[in-house]
Scaffold this motif. Structure first.
Motif, PDB file in Angstrom:
ATOM      1  N   GLU A  28      68.800   5.704  32.142  1.00  0.00           N
ATOM      2  CA  GLU A  28      68.179   4.403  31.905  1.00  0.00           C
ATOM      3  C   GLU A  28      67.184   4.052  33.006  1.00  0.00           C
ATOM      4  O   GLU A  28      66.387   3.137  32.851  1.00  0.00           O
ATOM      5  CB  GLU A  28      69.262   3.321  31.817  1.00  0.00           C
ATOM      6  N   THR A  29      67.255   4.772  34.133  1.00  0.00           N
ATOM      7  CA  THR A  29      66.312   4.582  35.230  1.00  0.00           C
ATOM      8  C   THR A  29      65.655   5.917  35.550  1.00  0.00           C
ATOM      9  O   THR A  29      66.088   6.968  35.069  1.00  0.00           O
ATOM     10  CB  THR A  29      67.021   4.044  36.490  1.00  0.00           C
ATOM     11  N   SER A  30      64.627   5.863  36.354  1.00  0.00           N
ATOM     12  CA  SER A  30      63.938   7.073  36.794  1.00  0.00           C
ATOM     13  C   SER A  30      64.012   7.176  38.310  1.00  0.00           C
ATOM     14  O   SER A  30      63.708   6.208  39.016  1.00  0.00           O
ATOM     15  CB  SER A  30      62.470   7.055  36.357  1.00  0.00           C
ATOM     16  N   SER A  31      64.422   8.338  38.791  1.00  0.00           N
ATOM     17  CA  SER A  31      64.434   8.603  40.227  1.00  0.00           C
ATOM     18  C   SER A  31      63.153   9.360  40.575  1.00  0.00           C
ATOM     19  O   SER A  31      62.889  10.426  40.010  1.00  0.00           O
ATOM     20  CB  SER A  31      65.655   9.425  40.627  1.00  0.00           C
ATOM     21  N   ILE A  32      62.378   8.803  41.484  1.00  0.00           N
ATOM     22  CA  ILE A  32      61.088   9.372  41.863  1.00  0.00           C
ATOM     23  C   ILE A  32      61.176   9.890  43.291  1.00  0.00           C
ATOM     24  O   ILE A  32      61.619   9.175  44.193  1.00  0.00           O
ATOM     25  CB  ILE A  32      59.966   8.321  41.770  1.00  0.00           C
ATOM     26  N   ARG A  72      56.945  -6.719  43.173  1.00  0.00           N
ATOM     27  CA  ARG A  72      56.986  -6.293  41.772  1.00  0.00           C
ATOM     28  C   ARG A  72      58.385  -6.212  41.176  1.00  0.00           C
ATOM     29  O   ARG A  72      58.524  -6.094  39.965  1.00  0.00           O
ATOM     30  CB  ARG A  72      56.281  -4.926  41.645  1.00  0.00           C
ATOM     31  N   ARG A  73      59.409  -6.211  41.997  1.00  0.00           N
ATOM     32  CA  ARG A  73      60.797  -6.132  41.517  1.00  0.00           C
ATOM     33  C   ARG A  73      61.051  -4.862  40.720  1.00  0.00           C
ATOM     34  O   ARG A  73      61.805  -4.858  39.742  1.00  0.00           O
ATOM     35  CB  ARG A  73      61.149  -7.356  40.645  1.00  0.00           C
ATOM     36  N   TRP A  74      60.432  -3.776  41.107  1.00  0.00           N
ATOM     37  CA  TRP A  74      60.586  -2.511  40.391  1.00  0.00           C
ATOM     38  C   TRP A  74      61.720  -1.662  40.951  1.00  0.00           C
ATOM     39  O   TRP A  74      62.357  -0.921  40.221  1.00  0.00           O
ATOM     40  CB  TRP A  74      59.295  -1.699  40.451  1.00  0.00           C
ATOM     41  N   ALA A  75      61.920  -1.727  42.267  1.00  0.00           N
ATOM     42  CA  ALA A  75      62.896  -0.851  42.920  1.00  0.00           C
ATOM     43  C   ALA A  75      63.685  -1.639  43.947  1.00  0.00           C
ATOM     44  O   ALA A  75      63.172  -2.571  44.566  1.00  0.00           O
ATOM     45  CB  ALA A  75      62.188   0.328  43.580  1.00  0.00           C
ATOM     46  N   GLU A  76      64.933  -1.241  44.144  1.00  0.00           N
ATOM     47  CA  GLU A  76      65.796  -1.929  45.097  1.00  0.00           C
ATOM     48  C   GLU A  76      65.580  -1.426  46.524  1.00  0.00           C
ATOM     49  O   GLU A  76      65.513  -2.208  47.462  1.00  0.00           O
ATOM     50  CB  GLU A  76      67.264  -1.737  44.697  1.00  0.00           C
ATOM     51  N   SER A  77      65.458  -0.098  46.677  1.00  0.00           N
ATOM     52  CA  SER A  77      65.366   0.465  48.030  1.00  0.00           C
ATOM     53  C   SER A  77      64.349   1.597  48.110  1.00  0.00           C
ATOM     54  O   SER A  77      64.702   2.757  48.363  1.00  0.00           O
ATOM     55  CB  SER A  77      66.740   0.978  48.476  1.00  0.00           C
ATOM     56  N   PRO A  78      63.060   1.329  47.905  1.00  0.00           N
ATOM     57  CA  PRO A  78      62.061   2.383  48.103  1.00  0.00           C
ATOM     58  C   PRO A  78      61.999   2.756  49.569  1.00  0.00           C
ATOM     59  O   PRO A  78      62.217   1.923  50.448  1.00  0.00           O
ATOM     60  CB  PRO A  78      60.766   1.721  47.625  1.00  0.00           C
ATOM     61  N   ALA A  95      61.875   6.403  45.272  1.00  0.00           N
ATOM     62  CA  ALA A  95      62.299   5.115  44.714  1.00  0.00           C
ATOM     63  C   ALA A  95      63.028   5.368  43.410  1.00  0.00           C
ATOM     64  O   ALA A  95      62.776   6.372  42.733  1.00  0.00           O
ATOM     65  CB  ALA A  95      61.106   4.204  44.481  1.00  0.00           C
ATOM     66  N   GLU A  96      63.926   4.464  43.062  1.00  0.00           N
ATOM     67  CA  GLU A  96      64.574   4.493  41.747  1.00  0.00           C
ATOM     68  C   GLU A  96      64.157   3.235  40.997  1.00  0.00           C
ATOM     69  O   GLU A  96      64.339   2.125  41.497  1.00  0.00           O
ATOM     70  CB  GLU A  96      66.089   4.552  41.870  1.00  0.00           C
ATOM     71  N   VAL A  97      63.564   3.417  39.812  1.00  0.00           N
ATOM     72  CA  VAL A  97      62.972   2.306  39.078  1.00  0.00           C
ATOM     73  C   VAL A  97      63.436   2.310  37.633  1.00  0.00           C
ATOM     74  O   VAL A  97      63.999   3.289  37.144  1.00  0.00           O
ATOM     75  CB  VAL A  97      61.424   2.387  39.116  1.00  0.00           C
ATOM     76  N   ASP A 103      55.701   5.234  35.297  1.00  0.00           N
ATOM     77  CA  ASP A 103      54.329   5.655  35.621  1.00  0.00           C
ATOM     78  C   ASP A 103      53.630   4.646  36.508  1.00  0.00           C
ATOM     79  O   ASP A 103      52.866   5.006  37.410  1.00  0.00           O
ATOM     80  CB  ASP A 103      53.517   5.909  34.341  1.00  0.00           C
ATOM     81  N   SER A 104      53.906   3.349  36.309  1.00  0.00           N
ATOM     82  CA  SER A 104      53.307   2.322  37.162  1.00  0.00           C
ATOM     83  C   SER A 104      53.796   2.467  38.596  1.00  0.00           C
ATOM     84  O   SER A 104      53.022   2.305  39.549  1.00  0.00           O
ATOM     85  CB  SER A 104      53.654   0.924  36.633  1.00  0.00           C
ATOM     86  N   ALA A 105      55.073   2.784  38.768  1.00  0.00           N
ATOM     87  CA  ALA A 105      55.626   2.958  40.112  1.00  0.00           C
ATOM     88  C   ALA A 105      55.017   4.173  40.798  1.00  0.00           C
ATOM     89  O   ALA A 105      54.709   4.123  41.996  1.00  0.00           O
ATOM     90  CB  ALA A 105      57.145   3.084  40.034  1.00  0.00           C
ATOM     91  N   VAL A 106      54.843   5.262  40.062  1.00  0.00           N
ATOM     92  CA  VAL A 106      54.221   6.454  40.653  1.00  0.00           C
ATOM     93  C   VAL A 106      52.789   6.144  41.082  1.00  0.00           C
ATOM     94  O   VAL A 106      52.352   6.525  42.170  1.00  0.00           O
ATOM     95  CB  VAL A 106      54.248   7.633  39.654  1.00  0.00           C
ATOM     96  N   ARG A 107      52.054   5.434  40.246  1.00  0.00           N
ATOM     97  CA  ARG A 107      50.680   5.068  40.604  1.00  0.00           C
ATOM     98  C   ARG A 107      50.658   4.182  41.853  1.00  0.00           C
ATOM     99  O   ARG A 107      49.790   4.337  42.725  1.00  0.00           O
ATOM    100  CB  ARG A 107      50.010   4.335  39.439  1.00  0.00           C
TER     101      ARG A 107
END
Length: 319
Positions: A28-32, A72-78, A95-97, A103-107
């Protein structure tokens, strides 16, 4: 059918910024995780690089935290991390989003990496990072074991023992020019490896517009975009097992019966009708009906169901 090949990146592909997407359908989330190889542990740039990393993502008030978490409230602990080894070091950003903003987080991570490389770091950011590093450094060499580890690490890096005692002085005396050089040396956009672990069915399209992308399964098997599409299949159903019967269970909480569920499969014309009724106190009163023909295909349940009477919380579902 020939067996699937495992993913092996070519050297030509590895020379570019690229994405490896690990497909986990249930995610349900993506680990980057993204990064690049960098300076050797004994390089004098390391002192300035630790300060740059502190500003960028190595602290709780870093740029990555402010951008991805606070704004942005996208990730808790980048975060970012600079590893110091006797060979090539490694710089990582992670980051985990939520899957919907992958894709927005990667950009945004790439944009922040570009910014730290090209823009002058504000003096107040540098001073805060230098103060944090010089202030916390003694805490890591308090015990005999910590001191022995620090000496052993310095020896592996080919550094003199004075590099330990002079660390705070070296960090505090760095100039702005050294920080700019360190940022450009350590944080690199090309080549940069980006690894994303998540549901590729949801994130592939957005990520594919950022960089060349390879999709693999958790076991390393190479996948194609077609493999990510939902597959339709016929449900094999042994209809001879569908015989009229009735079953029930009690819902018990703290030793007391608080509800009951009754399920019934009965003959209905030329087909079967499955009825499931659940009653739990005054909270849930629900009836589900599934009407099937003899081949197990669902169809309209036919006549209207009976009125449950006054006070009934109607949550019936019909298929």
């Amino acid at each position: 059918m020939s067996p699937r090949r495992r993913y092996r990146p070519s050297l030509r592909f590895a020379a570019k910024t690229r994405i490896i997407l690990v497909h986990v359908p249930s995610a349900e989330t993506s680990s980057i995780l993204m990064g690049n190889t960098t300076i050797r542990g004994g390089d004098s740039t390391y002192y300035a690089a630790t300060v740059v990393d502190r500003v960028f993502g190595g602290s709780s008030n870093s740029r990555l935290v402010r951008s991805l978490r606070d704004e942005r409230r996208w990730a808790e602990s980048p975060a970012s991390a600079l590893s110091q080894t006797n060979g090539l070091g490694m710089y990582q950003v992670g980051a985990e989003v939520r899957a919907t903003v992958t894709d927005s987080a990667v950009r945004e991570l790439l944009a922040q990496m570009r910014k730290i490389r090209t823009d002058t770091i504000a003096p107040e950011e540098l001073k805060r990072a230098q103060a944090e590093l010089t202030g916390s450094y003694p805490l890591g060499i308090q015990s005999m074991n910590q001191q022995a580890s620090a000496v052993l690490k310095a020896r592996r890096m080919g550094l003199p023992a004075s590099s330990i005692t002079n660390y705070r002085k070296q960090v505090a005396s760095l100039s702005a020019t050294r920080f700019r050089t360190a940022a450009r040396t350590v944080v690199r956009l090309t080549p940069c490896l980006i690894v994303v672990v998540g549901n590729a069915s949801q994130v592939y399209k957005g990520l594919s517009t950022i960089a060349p992308i390879a999709v693999i399964g958790p076991d390393g098997t190479a996948l194609t975009p077609a493999d990510l599409e939902p597959k339709t299949a016929v449900l094999e159903l042994d209809t001879t097992l569908l015989v009229p019967r009735k079953d029930s269970l009690l819902v018990v909480a703290q030793g007391r019966t608080v509800g009951v569920q009754v399920s019934t499969l009965e003959q209905s014309g030329d087909g079967l009708l499955y009825t499931e009724t659940t009653n739990i106190g005054n909270v849930i009163s629900q009836t589900t009906k599934v009407s099937m023909d003899r081949a197990g295909r669902m169809r309209s349940p036919g006549p209207d169901r009976e009125d449950a009477g006054p006070g009934h919380q109607d949550r019936s579902r019909l298929w």
